[in-house]
Design a protein around this motif. Sequence first.
Motif, PDB file in Angstrom:
ATOM      1  N   THR A   1       1.285  -7.573  -1.862  1.00  0.00           N
ATOM      2  CA  THR A   1       0.348  -7.530  -2.293  1.00  0.00           C
ATOM      3  C   THR A   1      -0.102  -6.938  -3.699  1.00  0.00           C
ATOM      4  N   GLN A   2      -1.021  -6.919  -3.963  1.00  0.00           N
ATOM      5  CA  GLN A   2      -1.376  -6.168  -5.046  1.00  0.00           C
ATOM      6  C   GLN A   2      -1.640  -4.646  -4.860  1.00  0.00           C
ATOM      7  N   ASP A   3      -3.027  -4.211  -3.818  1.00  0.00           N
ATOM      8  CA  ASP A   3      -3.029  -2.912  -3.405  1.00  0.00           C
ATOM      9  C   ASP A   3      -2.727  -3.009  -2.021  1.00  0.00           C
ATOM     10  N   GLY A   4      -2.765  -3.406  -1.180  1.00  0.00           N
ATOM     11  CA  GLY A   4      -1.642  -3.338   0.180  1.00  0.00           C
ATOM     12  C   GLY A   4      -0.901  -2.099   0.403  1.00  0.00           C
ATOM     13  N   PRO A   5       0.496  -1.843  -0.631  1.00  0.00           N
ATOM     14  CA  PRO A   5       1.221  -0.084  -1.230  1.00  0.00           C
ATOM     15  C   PRO A   5      -0.239   1.117  -0.806  1.00  0.00           C
ATOM     16  N   SER A   6      -0.883   0.846  -1.153  1.00  0.00           N
ATOM     17  CA  SER A   6      -2.124   1.784  -1.526  1.00  0.00           C
ATOM     18  C   SER A   6      -2.748   2.358  -0.691  1.00  0.00           C
TER      19      SER A   6
ATOM     20  N   LEU B   1      14.559  11.930  -5.527  1.00  0.00           N
ATOM     21  CA  LEU B   1      12.909  12.376  -6.043  1.00  0.00           C
ATOM     22  C   LEU B   1      12.603  13.234  -5.006  1.00  0.00           C
ATOM     23  N   PRO B   2      12.114  14.757  -5.841  1.00  0.00           N
ATOM     24  CA  PRO B   2      11.743  15.998  -5.320  1.00  0.00           C
ATOM     25  C   PRO B   2      10.630  15.366  -4.103  1.00  0.00           C
ATOM     26  N   LYS B   3      10.683  16.309  -2.725  1.00  0.00           N
ATOM     27  CA  LYS B   3       9.057  15.273  -1.875  1.00  0.00           C
ATOM     28  C   LYS B   3       8.596  16.527  -2.423  1.00  0.00           C
ATOM     29  N   GLY B   4       6.217  15.468  -3.099  1.00  0.00           N
ATOM     30  CA  GLY B   4       5.732  16.031  -3.835  1.00  0.00           C
ATOM     31  C   GLY B   4       6.388  16.186  -5.105  1.00  0.00           C
ATOM     32  N   ALA B   5       7.396  14.696  -5.507  1.00  0.00           N
ATOM     33  CA  ALA B   5       6.795  15.387  -7.011  1.00  0.00           C
ATOM     34  C   ALA B   5       5.118  13.915  -7.809  1.00  0.00           C
ATOM     35  N   PHE B   6       5.385  14.448  -8.743  1.00  0.00           N
ATOM     36  CA  PHE B   6       3.969  13.478 -10.133  1.00  0.00           C
ATOM     37  C   PHE B   6       4.943  12.152 -10.250  1.00  0.00           C
ATOM     38  N   ILE B   7       4.386  11.334  -9.604  1.00  0.00           N
ATOM     39  CA  ILE B   7       4.836   9.575 -10.145  1.00  0.00           C
ATOM     40  C   ILE B   7       3.629   8.952 -10.299  1.00  0.00           C
ATOM     41  N   MET B   8       4.300   7.971 -11.444  1.00  0.00           N
ATOM     42  CA  MET B   8       3.611   6.894 -11.522  1.00  0.00           C
ATOM     43  C   MET B   8       4.395   6.174 -11.913  1.00  0.00           C
ATOM     44  N   THR B   9       3.718   5.253 -12.167  1.00  0.00           N
ATOM     45  CA  THR B   9       4.028   3.126 -12.967  1.00  0.00           C
ATOM     46  C   THR B   9       4.218   3.694 -14.371  1.00  0.00           C
TER      47      THR B   9
ATOM     48  N   ASP C   1      -0.444  -9.185  -9.390  1.00  0.00           N
ATOM     49  CA  ASP C   1       0.006  -8.200  -9.856  1.00  0.00           C
ATOM     50  C   ASP C   1       0.202  -7.385  -8.689  1.00  0.00           C
ATOM     51  N   ILE C   2       1.684  -7.758  -8.645  1.00  0.00           N
ATOM     52  CA  ILE C   2       2.191  -7.076  -7.005  1.00  0.00           C
ATOM     53  C   ILE C   2       2.768  -5.876  -7.083  1.00  0.00           C
ATOM     54  N   LEU C   3       2.983  -5.322  -8.312  1.00  0.00           N
ATOM     55  CA  LEU C   3       4.135  -3.882  -8.974  1.00  0.00           C
ATOM     56  C   LEU C   3       2.093  -2.625  -9.408  1.00  0.00           C
ATOM     57  N   LEU C   4       1.312  -3.315  -9.489  1.00  0.00           N
ATOM     58  CA  LEU C   4       0.356  -2.547 -10.126  1.00  0.00           C
ATOM     59  C   LEU C   4       0.376  -1.408  -8.710  1.00  0.00           C
TER      60      LEU C   4
END
Length: 513
Positions: free
Chosen positions: A31-36, A390-398, A410-413
């Motif tokens: 799903t698109q928003d499910g992971p969030s 990947l360290p805990k608490g690292a700031f990540i983005m796609t 878009d299931i990767l959004l």
Amino acid sequence: MNKASQKILFCYIFFLCAHIGLVWFLKYFPTQDGPSHIYNIGILHDLLNGGKEWGNYFTYKLHAVPNLGFNLLAYPMLHFFPPLVAEKLFVSMYIVLMGCSVPLLLHVFNKPSMPLSFFVFPVMFNFTLLMGFYSYVVTIPLFLIAFSLCWKNYNHSRIFKFVFLNITGLIIFYFHLIPFVLFLISLIVITIVRSTDSKERIVELVKLLATISPIILNLIFYLIHSPKNPFPEISYLLSVSRYIRLLSDLFSFSAVNFSPWQMFAASPVMFLYLLFTYSSVKDIYKRNRQNKAVPDSEKFLLFLSSALILIYLFAPFRFGGGSFFNQRFPWVIFLIILPLFKIPEGTFWKRFGSKIIVGAVSFFFVFNAVTLWQQSSKVEKFLSGLHAELPKGAFIMTYKAIKPERPKVDILLHAASYYGIFKKCVNIGNYETGLYYFPVKFKDTIPNFPSESQISYAPETIDWLDYPSIQYLLGWEIDKNNMENLSKFFHIIWEGGHSSIWQRNSIYRLSDK
């Protein structure tokens, strides 16, 4: 119950189990928003239990908003199950509710539950579910059950209706606002249809308003205290292309979400949909010519479905603080008109009608299962970098280019939220933190980041010098030009197929800006 009825009932239960089985067979339900959603209820669960994992990055604000369906059902599961299991249990619960609500709807409105109940399966994995609008989709079967029981119990005492309508209305309201509004519309239509003349209609509508005054006052209180939304843009309502898209979605009942090939898979169901609708309209016209009265139950369904079609066609895309307003309606309209369907008369349809319906539904399910498996595999490929450090608490983005031919869903959004769940990273594209309708918020101490819209839809426009706190990028299908630009500020620490993980350079040149 004869043997034929037993067989079709067994077949229905089998299909219900097959849909639940598919949810559990897929490693990730796409799903698109499910992971969030599952990311944020995991954060909320941690914050309410001391905040050991997320306390440095997030806070929360609990308030009663009409968007709590997913949280009310899925959050308690986190005491016993990990987030992904809770999500699958939630989707399974939704499937069971849908599987029970449609036969009840048909029974209440004087139609045999089988074989028409099989039409629930083509819309089971509809656009709104695959978008991850979890609170909305789980409220729809509650709405179907509610207005069916309201029709059945219309002649009950006023005290009974006062208790039943207000308790039911409050549950639907806090699960999701749109089905609540649909519930109110259905109550008005029931009252109009059940009244015999204009004077009685006015009197009964006033009585209805008095009966449901607690939930009406609750709605008014919410509207007064909720954030004020700007007046929606309506100029595009004159666009011809908009109505072509809306009609396409209406006749495909929200079933085409990833590939045009899904239209091919849905075509047998669409054919039966149109054939049975035509047969129903023809039957109503014939009875009208013979001066036979149209039953109140049919009038109600006709008026209610007509009202929803008008709302669907003429309401703005953004309405009441939410997006994709219109796209929430097609599959609901499809289900509401099911009791109006009339299987054509004749020996052929009596003998093969059930088999044809089951065959069309089976064809769609097999094709849809393959499509969902492909999408789940795509998510799994995106998450193959979970093995990287990947360290805990690292700031990540796609970091993913948005292509013109992208699918409706878009299931990767928001799939970066899976990294947040498994690696305890902070997904800075967490759109829920900026919306009133969700409890989890970023802390004020968090550094400034690009807007969620820029992260999701235009990451190539981000000036990385302005956001030094962005530590890791989760890359997907990054082309040569983007690679050259990113390499000034990041370097690849893991790569596999279309997926890659980029870490911020410890030193980068200011002259590269």
